[in-house]
Scaffold this active site. Structure first.
Site, PDB file in Angstrom:
ATOM      1  N   HIS A 142       0.785  -1.247   0.000  1.00 14.43           N
ATOM      2  CA  HIS A 142       0.000   0.000   0.000  1.00 14.43           C
ATOM      3  C   HIS A 142       0.816   1.297   0.000  1.00 14.43           C
ATOM      4  O   HIS A 142       0.289   2.341   0.377  1.00 14.43           O
ATOM      5  CB  HIS A 142      -0.947   0.030   1.217  1.00 14.43           C
ATOM      6  CG  HIS A 142      -2.072  -0.961   1.137  1.00 14.43           C
ATOM      7  ND1 HIS A 142      -1.877  -2.308   1.291  1.00 14.43           N
ATOM      8  CD2 HIS A 142      -3.403  -0.808   0.928  1.00 14.43           C
ATOM      9  CE1 HIS A 142      -3.030  -2.948   1.178  1.00 14.43           C
ATOM     10  NE2 HIS A 142      -3.970  -2.077   0.954  1.00 14.43           N
ATOM     11  N   GLY A 191      -0.884  -2.093  -5.911  1.00 15.62           N
ATOM     12  CA  GLY A 191      -1.746  -3.198  -5.508  1.00 15.62           C
ATOM     13  C   GLY A 191      -3.136  -2.725  -5.134  1.00 15.62           C
ATOM     14  O   GLY A 191      -4.120  -3.426  -5.328  1.00 15.62           O
ATOM     15  N   HIS A 192      -3.216  -1.536  -4.579  1.00 11.20           N
ATOM     16  CA  HIS A 192      -4.511  -0.935  -4.249  1.00 11.20           C
ATOM     17  C   HIS A 192      -4.605   0.406  -4.972  1.00 11.20           C
ATOM     18  O   HIS A 192      -3.991   1.384  -4.562  1.00 11.20           O
ATOM     19  CB  HIS A 192      -4.647  -0.728  -2.746  1.00 11.20           C
ATOM     20  CG  HIS A 192      -6.051  -0.441  -2.304  1.00 11.20           C
ATOM     21  ND1 HIS A 192      -6.859   0.482  -2.929  1.00 11.20           N
ATOM     22  CD2 HIS A 192      -6.797  -0.964  -1.306  1.00 11.20           C
ATOM     23  CE1 HIS A 192      -8.040   0.507  -2.328  1.00 11.20           C
ATOM     24  NE2 HIS A 192      -8.029  -0.354  -1.351  1.00 11.20           N
ATOM     25  N   HIS A 248     -11.539  -7.017  -5.603  1.00 12.08           N
ATOM     26  CA  HIS A 248     -11.768  -6.200  -4.410  1.00 12.08           C
ATOM     27  C   HIS A 248     -12.546  -4.952  -4.824  1.00 12.08           C
ATOM     28  O   HIS A 248     -12.103  -4.179  -5.678  1.00 12.08           O
ATOM     29  CB  HIS A 248     -10.404  -5.837  -3.836  1.00 12.08           C
ATOM     30  CG  HIS A 248     -10.446  -5.097  -2.544  1.00 12.08           C
ATOM     31  ND1 HIS A 248     -10.388  -3.729  -2.468  1.00 12.08           N
ATOM     32  CD2 HIS A 248     -10.541  -5.535  -1.274  1.00 12.08           C
ATOM     33  CE1 HIS A 248     -10.438  -3.351  -1.198  1.00 12.08           C
ATOM     34  NE2 HIS A 248     -10.527  -4.439  -0.445  1.00 12.08           N
ATOM     35  N   GLU A 300     -13.355  -9.137   0.144  1.00 12.10           N
ATOM     36  CA  GLU A 300     -14.102  -7.861   0.086  1.00 12.10           C
ATOM     37  C   GLU A 300     -14.446  -7.548  -1.360  1.00 12.10           C
ATOM     38  O   GLU A 300     -14.237  -6.427  -1.836  1.00 12.10           O
ATOM     39  CB  GLU A 300     -13.250  -6.730   0.686  1.00 12.10           C
ATOM     40  CG  GLU A 300     -12.753  -7.019   2.098  1.00 12.10           C
ATOM     41  CD  GLU A 300     -12.000  -5.840   2.725  1.00 12.10           C
ATOM     42  OE1 GLU A 300     -11.146  -5.254   2.041  1.00 12.10           O
ATOM     43  OE2 GLU A 300     -12.304  -5.500   3.882  1.00 12.10           O
ATOM     44  N   GLU A 316     -19.131  -2.870   1.531  1.00 10.58           N
ATOM     45  CA  GLU A 316     -18.294  -2.027   2.386  1.00 10.58           C
ATOM     46  C   GLU A 316     -18.640  -0.554   2.197  1.00 10.58           C
ATOM     47  O   GLU A 316     -18.850  -0.090   1.072  1.00 10.58           O
ATOM     48  CB  GLU A 316     -16.824  -2.286   2.025  1.00 10.58           C
ATOM     49  CG  GLU A 316     -15.853  -1.532   2.908  1.00 10.58           C
ATOM     50  CD  GLU A 316     -14.390  -1.767   2.500  1.00 10.58           C
ATOM     51  OE1 GLU A 316     -14.087  -2.785   1.861  1.00 10.58           O
ATOM     52  OE2 GLU A 316     -13.559  -0.902   2.840  1.00 10.58           O
ATOM     53  N   CYS A 318     -16.754   1.941   2.266  1.00  8.07           N
ATOM     54  CA  CYS A 318     -15.801   2.560   1.337  1.00  8.07           C
ATOM     55  C   CYS A 318     -16.144   2.258  -0.119  1.00  8.07           C
ATOM     56  O   CYS A 318     -15.868   3.080  -1.001  1.00  8.07           O
ATOM     57  CB  CYS A 318     -14.380   2.057   1.613  1.00  8.07           C
ATOM     58  SG  CYS A 318     -13.608   2.822   3.051  1.00  8.07           S
ATOM     59  N   CYS A 384     -10.427   2.094   7.410  1.00  2.98           N
ATOM     60  CA  CYS A 384     -10.581   2.880   6.189  1.00  2.98           C
ATOM     61  C   CYS A 384     -11.919   3.609   6.123  1.00  2.98           C
ATOM     62  O   CYS A 384     -12.000   4.725   5.615  1.00  2.98           O
ATOM     63  CB  CYS A 384     -10.423   1.979   4.962  1.00  2.98           C
ATOM     64  SG  CYS A 384     -11.418   0.477   5.014  1.00  2.98           S
ATOM     65  N   CYS A 385     -12.972   2.963   6.616  1.00  7.54           N
ATOM     66  CA  CYS A 385     -14.315   3.519   6.405  1.00  7.54           C
ATOM     67  C   CYS A 385     -14.607   4.783   7.208  1.00  7.54           C
ATOM     68  O   CYS A 385     -15.185   5.729   6.651  1.00  7.54           O
ATOM     69  CB  CYS A 385     -15.377   2.460   6.685  1.00  7.54           C
ATOM     70  SG  CYS A 385     -15.279   1.032   5.574  1.00  7.54           S
TER      71      CYS A 385
END
Lengths: 623, 623
Positions: A142, A191-192, A248, A300, A316, A318, A384-385
């Site tokens: 990340h 990756g994200h 994801h 997720e 989620e 997010c 994160c949310c």
């Protein structure tokens, strides 16, 4: 500078059809959103600020700066929570300048600044003994994700305050990343996804073309299996070949945001074609009625087409936010109200469910049915949310209006005042409405100087009977739902548009292949999805309700209930599932269907789980 | 020795009510199981033997023995596949002594023997540089799991052949484990249960009480969080406190097997009480109609109560097998036909679906609905299921009969001949039946010498109209389904029991809280669960079928179809889901329900995916 806190700054984007109206120019005066923005500033952001300290997230910056001793705390991407909080604070400050919030933000910025390396690198995990690990594992660790959130926070804070310190930090880091990655340099893929849209916005802010180029580079390198080639990472195919939205959910939707941002700058139709395929797949096969995205807990992730479990939904918070953000960008590219419909759907349902009415607790996962164990939490180890929903709600005023070359676009409805720059004119718009509880909307159009321009009034896709008056004169013809009605005329101060959106209660059904929803309906009124919750229906199990198609449904505004909501009441039948006993399966011929009449009350889905625990369901059996 | 290959040797178990009849004493002569046992021996076991070599599993033993160079290959628990194959081969050899299978088995045993350490330790992963890791990570690394499969293989091979070499290997390893673990020695809990039931069976075989004690020790140590305390590992609570069956399904069910085996030896009622709670939770809230267990892909685990998705079912083949094995042990402890019902249900449906009709391909996951992408594979990187289904089917003759102090219990029905020792008498039982396609069963009871004893004839729980004649004379009173009818009399050679089980086609419904099955029925006839598959129904999407409650259902035996099956044909309606178009949700009032009449053919669930790809569903919408 300051006072121009726009969301996605397409002012100079060649392929954008719409341009933003800054947060500062919109003042909410309603009973729905205005109190929520106040709660974000007064409750949510201060409590999250405290948690950033209590959970070691600020400590990690202090440690990286050499001010503290000890190990890095928490998850590898914890820096991003600090950045998201800062971005949320910037939006909140733009809307309502709070000296306390500014002081806290500056303090956080100082902590961030002290943690940056001489060469611009900034990620508190990859410090000291882990410095040698930098850029070694783009798939899992990340680094670029955190970098992206830094850039977004920097842009937002700079726009809100005119203070350049955090923007400089972000640019120095971005320049460092450019020194590492690119054609003829190191190959790489985040990756994200996240940094793509952040880089484009940084480019828009400071004009450095290399930032845009790097975003393009990262999107173009997907599917080359630089990070393993998994659908989870959306690395199984080149972006332009994608036909199904998989993996994801937040990764997929953030990636789509970035790709749309690139399209807005480059006009690359091959990107746009892929985005439209993904959008049709999402909205035609994979989205929840609440605007939530991502069916599977496992990874997720998005499930198969029509795989949309309710109690086991992931959805989620997010991902719903990312969905909103992506559709905003698609709207800017197209002026197509189909995207606004998805934004509104997610906003009032799958996003808003992510935060408690008091602004102190959060859902990470947003199921559409539950037995009563799923409750909002104050924080999460993977958090994160909470800051994500804070930044979304804090930024909401920036999503109400856009301008195009010849007019003003009205996307969202709420009692509000806005000052919209249109060419060298400024138009004050006064909205009066009880939306979302009522579909009557008055919009006063007050240009500083009278002029010919267009007002584009959104007719939501859910509305099958809409009417518009201008100064009492009805627009002719049927207004198509799901688009914008253009009203081109000479506008003079005091002109008044009246929009009337019929808001009956709809029984919604699902595509026949959504297995859990067969034979069921969901209640929806306007943009609001409803649910049945034990708290209002103590005499029976809400999972057992069977709603006859001909049962009248009654909407009633309850000002003192759950912050003020419209409830839906009706009579239905309830089977007694207890009578099925220990049996899980039985021959149909052996089971007697005894049902009794019950009265039920449905509430907006977003408001569930704010009272005592108990079963909840959005989808109701129907006969 | 040899010739006494019993499954769970309760001959001397003090708390067992039933005792086994060896595999060798039962000869299947039917068209259903006999061909399957032949395929297991002639196709499945040879092809798996080759795969044990081709995939490095035998290599790992040769490497450990110093015969080969290179790295350990595959997953850490790959030894267990070799052991399971050996166990399956032993059962198959017991039933039908094949010199080739014996030679292959001896060869495998030689490879195993050479890999054992001087101190008895045997696990090919923990060799050379990883020797120091032995017993360091019981949670994840499956040492005790592999040890358990070695013991089970050893017991089976010893019983089938009388050859003690592999039994000695297993005992030496068990003795080594005893030297490490136990009270006042090292604490420990296997991350993947399996060794518990193996240790009890090893104890039964060689009489060494320490093996039983170690099994008790491992069960007693669960819930002490020695391996992290997760529900996934069934380590969140002490076994005796469990009220809900949770976690990894195979782990949970193997653990229950071990605990039941301990109960059979110790009579510990606190264990039995927990087992009954878990059984009621499994069968009342968490089992699939097919006998499959484990709803979630995530963690290969049980879901919440009533969480039973169909297309997204996990229902691992190994879990259905483990379910069968556990219910067998519960039956031995209780004589309660409720357990036999679950065995039979799993056997004919969720287990048998795990292998293709040609014996060459396997399902790991057994969904109850599919769009056509789920196909059996020749092998898996994690290959637990293929040798597991081989050993289950190979051992099946050992599950047909039991004896108690005063009689013979008939559990399963198939054309067969059995020689059952009852005290100092021997009773030859000849079954003639076309079960499971037909509920008429003739059982000739031919004792060597005439004697008074009881025949216990199972009346399956699915049968609501059963009759029994003895020598043409009808037993009086209604026979309760789900139990055993005792017929105590003087039996003389030539006596004949005729069991008549009415086998109508049932429309089965689910508990109202199984969300995907609301408003749907499954077709079941006798023990066989049916499904609709595209191959028989090319003109429409089987997911769209709507079956009226009054549509006549016709069963017909089709000898040349899918190895000989009874099909169910009927007329129904089919909605055209294509007409829903791109919409995922729509107001019910806007959607026209156009349905057309279609004729459909349903086939046994176990036989699906043996022809061309296409949608399949067990649960059918009904009106």
């Amino acid at each position: 500078m300051g006072g121009l806190t726009v969301i996605v700054d397409t002012a100079r984007s060649r392929f954008a059809k719409l341009h933003p109206v800054p947060i500062e120019k919109v003042r909410l005066k309603d009973n729905f959103w205005a109190p929520k923005l106040k709660i974000i500033q007064e409750i949510t952001l201060p409590s999250q600020y405290k948690l950033l300290y209590d959970t070691g997230r600020v400590f990690n910056f202090r440690r990286a700066a050499g001010k503290e001793k000890g190990d890095f705390q928490g998850l590898v991407f914890n820096d991003s929570d600090v950045y998201k909080w800062l971005e949320a604070a910037a939006f909140s400050y733009a809307y309502d300048p709070s000296p306390d919030l500014l002081a806290k933000s500056r303090e956080i910025i100082d902590e961030i600044a002290a943690a940056q390396d001489e060469d611009g690198y900034l990620d508190t995990y990859f410090t000291f003994e882990r410095k040698i690990e930098r850029w070694k594992n783009l798939r899992d660790l990340h680094e670029l994700y955190c970098a992206g959130h830094l850039m977004q926070a920097a842009v937002a804070f700079y726009r809100a305050t005119g203070e350049g310190k955090i923007l400089d930090i972000a640019c120095r880091f971005a320049d460092h990343i450019i020194s590492i990655f690119g054609p003829n340099k190191r190959m790489g893929v985040p990756g994200h996804p996240e940094v793509e849209m952040a880089l484009v916005e940084l480019y828009r802010t400071v004009g450095k073309k290399e930032y845009l180029d790097l975003a393009v580079f990262f999107v173009d390198n997907r599917g080359k299996r630089l990070i393993g080639g998994s659908p989870y990472h959306i690395d199984h195919e080149p972006f332009r070949k994608l036909t199904e939205i998989v993996g994801h959910a937040v990764r997929a939707l953030y990636l789509n945001c970035g790709a749309t941002d690139i399209y807005l700058e480059t006009g690359d139709e091959t990107l746009f074609d892929a985005l439209m395929r993904l959008w049709h797949n999402l909205t035609g096969q994979k989205i929840y009625l609440t605007g939530g995205a991502g069916a599977r807990h496992e990874g997720e992730a998005f499930g198969d087409n029509y795989e949309l479990p309710n109690a086991r939904a992931y959805a989620e918070t997010c991902a719903a936010i990312a969905n909103f953000m992506w559709n905003w960008r698609m709207l800017l590219a197209t002026c197509d109200g189909a995207f606004t419909d998805i934004m509104e759907l997610a906003l009032y349902n799958g996003i808003l469910s992510g935060i408690s009415l008091d602004g102190r607790r959060y859902f990470y996962v947003n199921p559409l049915a539950d037995r009563g164990r799923h409750r909002r939490q104050e924080w999460f180890y993977c958090a994160c949310c909470p800051p994500n929903i804070a930044r979304l709600i804090a930024s909401l005023p920036g999503y109400f209006y856009s301008t195009s070359d010849n007019g003003i676009w009205v996307h969202l409805y709420a009692g509000s005042e806005a000052h919209v720059k249109l060419g060298d004119n400024e138009v004050t718009l006064l909205q009066e409405t009880n939306y979302p509880w009522n579909g009557e909307v008055d919009i006063m159009v007050n240009p500083k100087k009278e002029d010919v321009f267009s007002m584009y009034i959104r007719v939501p896709g859910w509305c099958r009977d809409a009417n518009i008056n201008v100064n009492g004169e009805k627009l002719e013809g049927k207004l198509q739902p799901g688009g914008y009605v253009e009203i081109n005329r000479l506008w003079r101060s005091g002109d008044k548009i009246h929009l009337s959106l019929a808001m009956p209660i709809d029984r919604i059904i699902s595509h026949p292949h959504v297995a859990e929803n067969n034979g069921k309906v969901a209640l929806k009124r306007g943009p609001i999805v409803y649910c049945l919750e034990r708290a209002d229906n103590p005499g029976f199990d809400v999972w057992d309700v069977v709603l006859p198609d001909d049962a009248p449904l009654n909407a009633e505004y309850m000002p003192d209930m759950l912050g003020g909501i419209v409830t839906i009441r009706s009579e239905a039948l309830a089977a007694d599932s207890e009578k099925f006993g220990r049996r899980l399966y039985a021959p149909k011929a052996e089971v007697k269907h005894e049902m009794r009449r019950v009265k039920f009350t449905a509430i907006p889905y977003y408001a569930w789980a704010n009272r005592e625990e108990g079963p909840m369901t959005v989808w109701i059996k129907s006969i």
